[in-house]
Design a protein around this motif. Structure first.
Motif, PDB file in Angstrom:
ATOM      1  N   ARG A  69      -1.553   7.310  11.882  1.00 10.78           N
ATOM      2  CA  ARG A  69      -2.969   6.937  11.750  1.00 10.78           C
ATOM      3  C   ARG A  69      -3.561   6.756  13.141  1.00 10.78           C
ATOM      4  O   ARG A  69      -3.021   6.026  13.965  1.00 10.78           O
ATOM      5  CB  ARG A  69      -3.112   5.637  10.951  1.00 10.78           C
ATOM      6  CG  ARG A  69      -4.563   5.231  10.746  1.00 10.78           C
ATOM      7  CD  ARG A  69      -4.653   3.937   9.907  1.00 10.78           C
ATOM      8  NE  ARG A  69      -6.017   3.574   9.663  1.00 10.78           N
ATOM      9  CZ  ARG A  69      -6.725   2.749  10.437  1.00 10.78           C
ATOM     10  NH1 ARG A  69      -6.177   2.203  11.511  1.00 10.78           N
ATOM     11  NH2 ARG A  69      -7.971   2.471  10.142  1.00 10.78           N
TER      12      ARG A  69
ATOM     13  N   SER B  71      -9.450   8.049   0.112  1.00 12.95           N
ATOM     14  CA  SER B  71      -9.697   6.821   0.878  1.00 12.95           C
ATOM     15  C   SER B  71     -10.195   5.740  -0.056  1.00 12.95           C
ATOM     16  O   SER B  71     -11.055   5.995  -0.901  1.00 12.95           O
ATOM     17  CB  SER B  71     -10.753   7.056   1.963  1.00 12.95           C
ATOM     18  OG  SER B  71     -10.233   7.829   3.004  1.00 12.95           O
TER      19      SER B  71
ATOM     20  N   ASP C 175       1.756   7.555   2.286  1.00 11.95           N
ATOM     21  CA  ASP C 175       2.179   8.722   1.520  1.00 11.95           C
ATOM     22  C   ASP C 175       2.458   8.288   0.096  1.00 11.95           C
ATOM     23  O   ASP C 175       3.103   7.263  -0.142  1.00 11.95           O
ATOM     24  CB  ASP C 175       3.469   9.329   2.107  1.00 11.95           C
ATOM     25  CG  ASP C 175       3.212  10.185   3.327  1.00 11.95           C
ATOM     26  OD1 ASP C 175       2.151  10.835   3.390  1.00 11.95           O
ATOM     27  OD2 ASP C 175       4.079  10.210   4.221  1.00 11.95           O
TER      28      ASP C 175
ATOM     29  N   HIS D  31      -5.836  16.366  -0.159  1.00 11.53           N
ATOM     30  CA  HIS D  31      -5.081  15.859   0.988  1.00 11.53           C
ATOM     31  C   HIS D  31      -4.921  14.350   0.910  1.00 11.53           C
ATOM     32  O   HIS D  31      -3.829  13.819   1.055  1.00 11.53           O
ATOM     33  CB  HIS D  31      -5.774  16.234   2.293  1.00 11.53           C
ATOM     34  CG  HIS D  31      -5.070  15.730   3.505  1.00 11.53           C
ATOM     35  ND1 HIS D  31      -5.376  14.524   4.100  1.00 11.53           N
ATOM     36  CD2 HIS D  31      -4.054  16.251   4.211  1.00 11.53           C
ATOM     37  CE1 HIS D  31      -4.581  14.331   5.132  1.00 11.53           C
ATOM     38  NE2 HIS D  31      -3.765  15.369   5.224  1.00 11.53           N
ATOM     39  N   HIS D  32      -6.041  13.640   0.699  1.00 16.19           N
ATOM     40  CA  HIS D  32      -5.974  12.179   0.604  1.00 16.19           C
ATOM     41  C   HIS D  32      -7.164  11.636  -0.153  1.00 16.19           C
ATOM     42  O   HIS D  32      -8.156  12.316  -0.350  1.00 16.19           O
ATOM     43  CB  HIS D  32      -5.886  11.524   1.993  1.00 16.19           C
ATOM     44  CG  HIS D  32      -7.166  11.554   2.772  1.00 16.19           C
ATOM     45  ND1 HIS D  32      -7.493  12.597   3.604  1.00 16.19           N
ATOM     46  CD2 HIS D  32      -8.182  10.673   2.844  1.00 16.19           C
ATOM     47  CE1 HIS D  32      -8.669  12.362   4.160  1.00 16.19           C
ATOM     48  NE2 HIS D  32      -9.119  11.196   3.710  1.00 16.19           N
TER      49      HIS D  32
ATOM     50  N   CYS E 222       4.443   3.528  -2.351  1.00 18.12           N
ATOM     51  CA  CYS E 222       3.971   4.343  -1.227  1.00 18.12           C
ATOM     52  C   CYS E 222       4.791   4.032   0.016  1.00 18.12           C
ATOM     53  O   CYS E 222       5.414   2.974   0.111  1.00 18.12           O
ATOM     54  CB  CYS E 222       2.501   4.041  -0.918  1.00 18.12           C
ATOM     55  SG  CYS E 222       1.344   4.500  -2.214  1.00 18.12           S
TER      56      CYS E 222
ATOM     57  N   TRP F  79      -2.573   4.346   6.562  1.00 19.99           N
ATOM     58  CA  TRP F  79      -2.385   5.624   5.888  1.00 19.99           C
ATOM     59  C   TRP F  79      -1.040   5.577   5.188  1.00 19.99           C
ATOM     60  O   TRP F  79      -0.033   5.172   5.770  1.00 19.99           O
ATOM     61  CB  TRP F  79      -2.408   6.775   6.876  1.00 19.99           C
ATOM     62  CG  TRP F  79      -3.783   7.139   7.359  1.00 19.99           C
ATOM     63  CD1 TRP F  79      -4.951   6.495   7.113  1.00 19.99           C
ATOM     64  CD2 TRP F  79      -4.112   8.250   8.187  1.00 19.99           C
ATOM     65  NE1 TRP F  79      -5.980   7.123   7.737  1.00 19.99           N
ATOM     66  CE2 TRP F  79      -5.505   8.211   8.412  1.00 19.99           C
ATOM     67  CE3 TRP F  79      -3.370   9.256   8.780  1.00 19.99           C
ATOM     68  CZ2 TRP F  79      -6.162   9.155   9.182  1.00 19.99           C
ATOM     69  CZ3 TRP F  79      -4.032  10.201   9.549  1.00 19.99           C
ATOM     70  CH2 TRP F  79      -5.406  10.154   9.737  1.00 19.99           C
TER      71      TRP F  79
ATOM     72  N   GLN G 184       0.760  13.607  -1.471  1.00 22.23           N
ATOM     73  CA  GLN G 184      -0.608  13.261  -1.127  1.00 22.23           C
ATOM     74  C   GLN G 184      -0.625  11.965  -0.322  1.00 22.23           C
ATOM     75  O   GLN G 184       0.387  11.297  -0.186  1.00 22.23           O
ATOM     76  CB  GLN G 184      -1.479  13.107  -2.384  1.00 22.23           C
ATOM     77  CG  GLN G 184      -1.782  14.419  -3.087  1.00 22.23           C
ATOM     78  CD  GLN G 184      -0.589  14.989  -3.815  1.00 22.23           C
ATOM     79  OE1 GLN G 184       0.146  14.268  -4.482  1.00 22.23           O
ATOM     80  NE2 GLN G 184      -0.361  16.285  -3.676  1.00 22.23           N
ATOM     81  N   GLN G 185      -1.814  11.637   0.168  1.00 20.54           N
ATOM     82  CA  GLN G 185      -1.975  10.415   0.946  1.00 20.54           C
ATOM     83  C   GLN G 185      -3.057   9.536   0.341  1.00 20.54           C
ATOM     84  O   GLN G 185      -4.005  10.028  -0.274  1.00 20.54           O
ATOM     85  CB  GLN G 185      -2.385  10.737   2.386  1.00 20.54           C
ATOM     86  CG  GLN G 185      -1.352  11.488   3.174  1.00 20.54           C
ATOM     87  CD  GLN G 185      -1.843  11.810   4.573  1.00 20.54           C
ATOM     88  OE1 GLN G 185      -2.611  11.064   5.171  1.00 20.54           O
ATOM     89  NE2 GLN G 185      -1.387  12.938   5.103  1.00 20.54           N
ATOM     90  N   ILE G 186      -2.907   8.233   0.552  1.00 20.02           N
ATOM     91  CA  ILE G 186      -3.960   7.262   0.289  1.00 20.02           C
ATOM     92  C   ILE G 186      -4.282   6.622   1.628  1.00 20.02           C
ATOM     93  O   ILE G 186      -3.372   6.200   2.351  1.00 20.02           O
ATOM     94  CB  ILE G 186      -3.514   6.202  -0.733  1.00 20.02           C
ATOM     95  CG1 ILE G 186      -3.328   6.838  -2.106  1.00 20.02           C
ATOM     96  CG2 ILE G 186      -4.522   5.059  -0.799  1.00 20.02           C
ATOM     97  CD1 ILE G 186      -2.854   5.893  -3.185  1.00 20.02           C
ATOM     98  N   HIS G 187      -5.547   6.574   1.973  1.00 22.33           N
ATOM     99  CA  HIS G 187      -5.985   5.919   3.201  1.00 22.33           C
ATOM    100  C   HIS G 187      -6.693   4.628   2.813  1.00 22.33           C
ATOM    101  O   HIS G 187      -7.688   4.659   2.081  1.00 22.33           O
ATOM    102  CB  HIS G 187      -6.940   6.821   3.989  1.00 22.33           C
ATOM    103  CG  HIS G 187      -6.290   8.049   4.525  1.00 22.33           C
ATOM    104  ND1 HIS G 187      -6.977   8.971   5.287  1.00 22.33           N
ATOM    105  CD2 HIS G 187      -5.013   8.520   4.424  1.00 22.33           C
ATOM    106  CE1 HIS G 187      -6.153   9.954   5.634  1.00 22.33           C
ATOM    107  NE2 HIS G 187      -4.960   9.702   5.112  1.00 22.33           N
TER     108      HIS G 187
END
Length: 123
Positions: A42, A17, A53, A14-15, A36, A51, A57-60
């Motif tokens: 968030r 961090s 995209d 999902h992500h 991104c 947060w 997927q995501q990067i936090h």
């Protein structure tokens, strides 16, 4: 007797961090260099961050102390590694030369906090 199945049936990532010591600098890097996009959902956490995209997927980004580099990294899929390396270098970001790894190729760079990022072109 057969071994039991896995405890969790994972369906994907999902992500990821990442701790960063300068959220605006990290945000500029992940948006302007890696492409991104910023998410607007968030929650209002008691710490700074963002947060993002990256494909599906995501990067936090989390405002916190950055851990020591012990080899951990995030791998970003790219369609053309040579073009990706040239593009990040044109933005003043140091990147290693592309190297083969198995049937794929990879290069490495660092975000402004020092987190290692792999650019990965599948074979």
């Amino acid at each position: 007797m057969s071994a039991p199945g896995p405890a969790v049936r994972a369906v994907g990532v999902h992500h990821v961090s990442l701790n960063v010591d300068d959220v605006p600098a990290a945000l500029a890097f992940y948006v302007d260099v890696l492409g991104c996009s910023v998410r607007s959902d968030r929650p209002a956490f008691p710490f700074d961050g963002a947060w993002l995209d990256l494909g599906d997927q995501q990067i936090h980004l989390i405002a916190a102390d950055v851990p020591a580099d012990l080899g951990q990294h995030v791998a970003v899929l790219v369609a053309d590694l040579d073009d990706a390396v040239a593009a990040v270098r044109s933005r003043g970001v140091e990147a290693s030369d592309p190297k083969p790894v198995g049937r794929s190729r990879q290069a490495f760079l660092r975000d402004p906090a020092g987190n290692r990022i792999e650019l990965h072109q599948p074979g």
